[in-house]
Design an enzyme around this catalytic site. Structure first.
Site, PDB file in Angstrom:
ATOM      1  N   THR A  58      43.786  38.242  61.518  1.00  0.00           N
ATOM      2  CA  THR A  58      43.587  37.337  62.650  1.00  0.00           C
ATOM      3  C   THR A  58      44.016  35.920  62.307  1.00  0.00           C
ATOM      4  O   THR A  58      44.714  35.263  63.082  1.00  0.00           O
ATOM      5  CB  THR A  58      42.115  37.363  63.085  1.00  0.00           C
ATOM      6  OG1 THR A  58      41.759  38.710  63.426  1.00  0.00           O
ATOM      7  CG2 THR A  58      41.884  36.476  64.296  1.00  0.00           C
ATOM      8  N   TYR A 119      44.093  46.808  73.568  1.00  0.00           N
ATOM      9  CA  TYR A 119      44.483  46.779  74.978  1.00  0.00           C
ATOM     10  C   TYR A 119      44.047  48.060  75.684  1.00  0.00           C
ATOM     11  O   TYR A 119      43.234  48.025  76.592  1.00  0.00           O
ATOM     12  CB  TYR A 119      45.988  46.539  75.177  1.00  0.00           C
ATOM     13  CG  TYR A 119      46.330  46.322  76.644  1.00  0.00           C
ATOM     14  CD1 TYR A 119      46.111  45.088  77.236  1.00  0.00           C
ATOM     15  CD2 TYR A 119      46.815  47.359  77.429  1.00  0.00           C
ATOM     16  CE1 TYR A 119      46.384  44.887  78.586  1.00  0.00           C
ATOM     17  CE2 TYR A 119      47.090  47.167  78.774  1.00  0.00           C
ATOM     18  CZ  TYR A 119      46.865  45.939  79.360  1.00  0.00           C
ATOM     19  OH  TYR A 119      47.121  45.739  80.682  1.00  0.00           O
ATOM     20  N   TYR A 145      40.560  48.118  59.955  1.00  0.00           N
ATOM     21  CA  TYR A 145      40.107  46.775  60.359  1.00  0.00           C
ATOM     22  C   TYR A 145      39.369  46.938  61.677  1.00  0.00           C
ATOM     23  O   TYR A 145      39.961  47.284  62.692  1.00  0.00           O
ATOM     24  CB  TYR A 145      41.315  45.853  60.484  1.00  0.00           C
ATOM     25  CG  TYR A 145      41.036  44.414  60.861  1.00  0.00           C
ATOM     26  CD1 TYR A 145      39.743  43.903  60.951  1.00  0.00           C
ATOM     27  CD2 TYR A 145      42.093  43.550  61.116  1.00  0.00           C
ATOM     28  CE1 TYR A 145      39.516  42.585  61.293  1.00  0.00           C
ATOM     29  CE2 TYR A 145      41.891  42.225  61.466  1.00  0.00           C
ATOM     30  CZ  TYR A 145      40.597  41.743  61.554  1.00  0.00           C
ATOM     31  OH  TYR A 145      40.374  40.435  61.905  1.00  0.00           O
ATOM     32  N   LYS A 173      37.417  46.903  56.675  1.00  0.00           N
ATOM     33  CA  LYS A 173      37.040  45.506  56.849  1.00  0.00           C
ATOM     34  C   LYS A 173      36.306  45.416  58.178  1.00  0.00           C
ATOM     35  O   LYS A 173      36.878  45.715  59.230  1.00  0.00           O
ATOM     36  CB  LYS A 173      38.265  44.600  56.870  1.00  0.00           C
ATOM     37  CG  LYS A 173      37.885  43.134  57.064  1.00  0.00           C
ATOM     38  CD  LYS A 173      38.910  42.373  57.839  1.00  0.00           C
ATOM     39  CE  LYS A 173      38.361  40.994  58.184  1.00  0.00           C
ATOM     40  NZ  LYS A 173      39.145  40.313  59.212  1.00  0.00           N
TER      41      LYS A 173
END
Length: 304
Positions: A58, A119, A145, A173
């Site tokens: 990110t 999405y 993730y 993560k």
């Protein structure tokens, strides 16, 4: 090896433990990716004690980069640092994610991190097959993730259990900030390496069983978060808690202003030998007032 800190999972060939910053993507004055400054930042956190680096998370603004830009970042960082490179490869598409993973392996990345597809809604079977396809495509470890606040897709504990059974899946993560979910995930999947993905839960993540700390604060002050981890591993609980309190204050200071502007602004405030530039639109940097207040807060903490 660790002493008091949680050990990495036995299925993790990289034995990820300690601080793993989600490194930034630098941009030059024209807004183009700056590979040299991107590598300089990755080296900076490695020199500060990071055990590995995670480009294109990110903080790396991966969702705002073209495929070619993403490949350039991975190539540069994989060639430019001496610590393990676990490259972000996630996209909404399994096909594209596999292509990024194969490229990362080909250019020398040590592992890949794949965010859950975003999405479109994702059911359990779709999630399992997505990660199975990635893991079968490469011979380097794959880390999941989990950040449902950004992707809109939360992994159930059942789905994670099935994903954990896939050969090549090494860890996860977690940036969900869902402590009960994370505690149960760790309890049910002892073979995986878990990494705490929020600066608000570094100490708590270690208590729960996270071996790694994927810390945005460590992008700017790697030595602070490394000290926290090292104190915890040494059994210095009170010291680790004090450092977590400092991390809270730094996190609060850097969260002022537009979303994610704090990390790059704080790097500029540190006046380092490299310049990571601003953020890519539609993200925005801090205005002068917010920057001055950030600098004052960091100075009050004796960090600049």
């Amino acid at each position: 090896m660790t002493d008091h800190a949680p050990a990495p999972g036995k299925r993790d060939p990289l034995d990820v433990a300690g601080v793993v910053p989600p490194t930034v993507t630098a941009f030059d004055e024209s807004g183009a990716v700056d590979p040299e400054a991107t590598v300089a930042h990755a080296r900076f956190v490695a020199d500060g004690g990071a055990r590995a680096v995670f480009p294109l998370g990110t903080n790396g603004e991966f969702a705002l980069l073209s495929g070619e830009e993403r490949r350039r970042v991975v190539e540069a960082v994989a060639d430019g640092v001496d610590v393990p490179v676990i490259a972000g490869v996630g996209t909404p598409s399994t096909r594209d994610t596999v292509a990024h993973a194969e490229h990362a392996e080909a250019v020398g990345a040590d592992g890949v991190v794949a965010v859950t597809p975003y999405y479109y809604p994702l059911d359990e079977q779709g999630a399992v097959e997505h990660y199975r396809t990635i893991a079968e495509a490469v011979d380097i470890p794959v880390y999941v993730y989990h950040i449902p606040s950004k992707t809109g897709n939360e992994l159930s504990l059942s789905a994670l259990g099935r994903i954990a059974a896939i050969d090549g899946i090494a860890g996860l993560k977690d940036s969900s900030k869902d402590v009960p979910w994370l505690a149960q995930a760790i309890d049910r999947n002892p073979g995986l390496t878990f990494m705490a993905g929020s600066d608000s839960l570094l100490h708590a993540g270690l208590d729960l069983g996270c071996a790694g700390l994927v810390s945005a604060v460590a992008n700017v002050f790697p030595e602070l978060v490394v000290d926290l981890y090292d104190a915890y591993d040494a059994g210095e609980t009170d010291r680790a808690r004090e450092l977590q309190s400092t991390v809270f204050e730094v996190r609060d200071a850097m969260k002022r202003g537009p979303y994610m502007a704090g990390v790059k602004t704080a790097l500029q405030v540190r006046d380092l030998s490299f310049d990571v530039g601003g953020l890519r639109a539609p993200l925005r940097t801090m205005d002068d007032d917010d920057r001055e207040r950030l600098e004052a807060d960091l100075a009050a903490l004796d960090l600049v």
